[in-house]
Design an enzyme around this catalytic site. Sequence first.
Site, PDB file in Angstrom:
ATOM      1  N   GLN A  71      42.286  47.558  34.363  1.00 12.64           N
ATOM      2  CA  GLN A  71      41.820  47.957  33.032  1.00 12.64           C
ATOM      3  C   GLN A  71      41.027  49.266  33.107  1.00 12.64           C
ATOM      4  O   GLN A  71      41.192  50.149  32.262  1.00 12.64           O
ATOM      5  CB  GLN A  71      40.960  46.828  32.449  1.00 12.64           C
ATOM      6  CG  GLN A  71      40.661  46.975  30.971  1.00 12.64           C
ATOM      7  CD  GLN A  71      41.902  46.820  30.104  1.00 12.64           C
ATOM      8  OE1 GLN A  71      42.901  46.242  30.524  1.00 12.64           O
ATOM      9  NE2 GLN A  71      41.863  47.348  28.904  1.00 12.64           N
ATOM     10  N   GLY A 100      43.164  52.182  33.109  1.00 12.52           N
ATOM     11  CA  GLY A 100      43.928  52.433  31.888  1.00 12.52           C
ATOM     12  C   GLY A 100      45.415  52.547  32.162  1.00 12.52           C
ATOM     13  O   GLY A 100      45.947  51.843  33.016  1.00 12.52           O
ATOM     14  N   GLU A 125      48.246  27.275  49.501  1.00 12.95           N
ATOM     15  CA  GLU A 125      47.294  26.487  50.298  1.00 12.95           C
ATOM     16  C   GLU A 125      46.333  25.690  49.413  1.00 12.95           C
ATOM     17  O   GLU A 125      45.136  25.619  49.652  1.00 12.95           O
ATOM     18  CB  GLU A 125      46.564  27.385  51.306  1.00 12.95           C
ATOM     19  CG  GLU A 125      47.600  28.061  52.204  1.00 12.95           C
ATOM     20  CD  GLU A 125      47.051  28.628  53.490  1.00 12.95           C
ATOM     21  OE1 GLU A 125      46.047  28.119  53.983  1.00 12.95           O
ATOM     22  OE2 GLU A 125      47.675  29.573  53.991  1.00 12.95           O
TER      23      GLU A 125
END
Lengths: 384, 387
Positions: free
Chosen positions: B343, B346, B370
């Site tokens: 994020q 961008g 696992e």
Amino acid sequence: MVLTKQQNYWQNLAKQFAESEVKPKVNEMEKQGEFPLFFMKKLGELGILGIGFPEKYGGQNADSFSFILAVKEISKVWASLGLSIGAHLLGTNPIYFAGTEEQKKHYLIPLVRGEMLGAFGLTEPSSGSDAASSRTSAVSVNGSYLLNGRKVFTTSASYASTFVVSALTSREKGKKGISAFILERNYPGLMIAKKEEKLGLRASDTSGLILDGCQVPKENLLGLEGDGFRVFLQTLDAGRLGIAGWALGIAEAAFEQMLDWAKKNEVDSGLMDEHEWEAGMIAEAATKLEAALLLAQEACRVKDTGQFYIKEASMAKYFASTLAVEVCDAALKIIGCSALTNDLPVERYFRDAKLGEIGEGTSEIQKLVIAREVLKTSGRLVPA
Amino acid sequence: MLVKGAGISFDLSEDHLMIQDMVRKFAEKEVSPGAGERDRSMEFPRDICSKLGELGLMGVNTPTEYGGAGMDSISYAIIIEELSRACASTGVVAAVQNTLAQLPLYRFGTEELKRKYLPDLAAGKKIGAYCLTEPSSGSDAGSLQTMAQKNGDFYFLNGQKLFVTNGMAADFFIVYATIDKSKGNKGISAFVVERTFPGFKIVRKEEMLGVRASGTAQIAFENCRVPVSNLIGEEGDGFKIALTTLDSGRISIASQAVGIAQGAYDAALKYSKERSQFGKTISNFQFVQEMLVDMITYIEAARLLVYRSSYLKDKGVPFSKEASMAKYFASTMSEKATSHALQIHGGYGYTKDYPVERFYRDARVTEIYEGTTEVQKMVIARNILGG
């Protein structure tokens, strides 16, 4: 949710088309990164690209929510195609909002009918969220504008016939110096730059534009010099609604995978004793999907009354795109390892969904917009 | 809760720091550069495995008498973290090689098995894998269907195994099969199977969201002939061996998750100081700061949980709950942290020009393999509630 007859019609038409014609091709085309040009033409013929436009411009004269529902249904089957529709509208709407009758006749009508493919060039290497800081320049010379600069992340650029791009006609005026132009693909000085390899949406094209003294006729200025920023903001409001519909499509698709799995594993027969955890995720997703759709519907309603709907569009986009990532994540959790392989479409949804939190204004930008609007209207948070 | 024996220590020893420095430099020079390309091509990092073997990083906890490095578990956690920070596929490949393939042998194997298999695995000359999961038995390992029938000097194995990390490249496989389905968990037995044994078959390579260079395979056994001497422990010991191995395996995956998150954080921190919008670098924006702060706080907390479970393991006290806590916390954290890193980048973060989209895809599996996050919660709940 109660839909009008018109909304039902467009939703069903899009759903039918997506299920019967698009779905069989998705896996192969997405894997190969093959752009869905053929389907875009088809969507034009079906009227889906023109749902929200007046008849005199080749459109269907239907309401905004009909269009959003159609985008949702198509994105549910193939997000790359849904995004291509969104990008086409970004390249079409500015002409509808600000074009002269001549420009509308020449460009808007074929775009609305899907005879031409549109693209939108706003983002630049150093100007993303801060769209006002763009550097591409436009200088008026002998009845033409000469454009110089670079655009990045232009969706559909490699296939588009027309581009609406921003460029500065005046450096001193800041936002008011930004103007909008309609460019045709074959204009001298327009080149398509590097195609991006992406996390998801591989069949959607994302490329750069290089404008090297690109010569644009004077009559291809959209509106007046300096109108660009306003036109682009208006275009992005509509675009955000499109992304909300797009994200909802992915969210619904992931939700259905989750439900299929739950039913197959008989989760429904043991909700109270052994499957509370799955039940919780399903209930949460179902509730938020309804809420997201209602936010989009409300934004469309306000838009169609002709009022400003910037807050509503940002809310719809922010909520739906966050939700799409969440639901994909929940689907991966419930289904487990099998969902990580490409035997199921869930890993594709997961990769695709993330773009919703970035494209056409990141979630952070949406929050700033919402906060600004809410503060401006002094706290009346819920529309009357 | 800070209680006696919780092993609070905030300093790594000189040895630990040396190992960290050595692996970090190796990872930056040898592992990081090809990580993006291996992710694309799904090519197994075979050369890196050999180099790791030469450095003693392929048998970290394996006793020195069998060719291992005989180091402690914190060193191991550091190594897996540093490798994963550069390339999550390499991280899990090394984790499977070190723990899943070798622990069953050095803890439960006969002297003959240890001598035969451990030195080559610890040297990275041979690759090991671990076959537990089946089409209809994932979290519920006790319900596995692969059969082992004894006939003379051999067991004959029949069945299918899924999601075998390292499977495409491995020479030796730790395989779980039941000698008698009616015995439930008590029928499960563990074997060492070589790739060259008749009846061993690679069905296909898995194409996955993340850890794409981990050579994950589907495997089938069709009357696969395994010498009786390749049984690990006794018949019916398999379930205990599997659980013991997975306790340590959880520390591996928790370390991997921390490494992926750290790699993503490093990239995001750097990018946030380079990228300017609205007249200042984006590191000036509170939204970005909040994401960075959340990332590093949770990374450090996760790392401490990893170190604590490793410390308890080295002390020889039960660490199952703590390993599950470390894995649960670290993998959930890693998913969030890599999402933040993307994020912050961008639009660029969504492309393959930057490594964060790879970290984002790679982090996801740490919540699943696992033992899923949900299974970790069950283990923790059982520990705190008893029963």
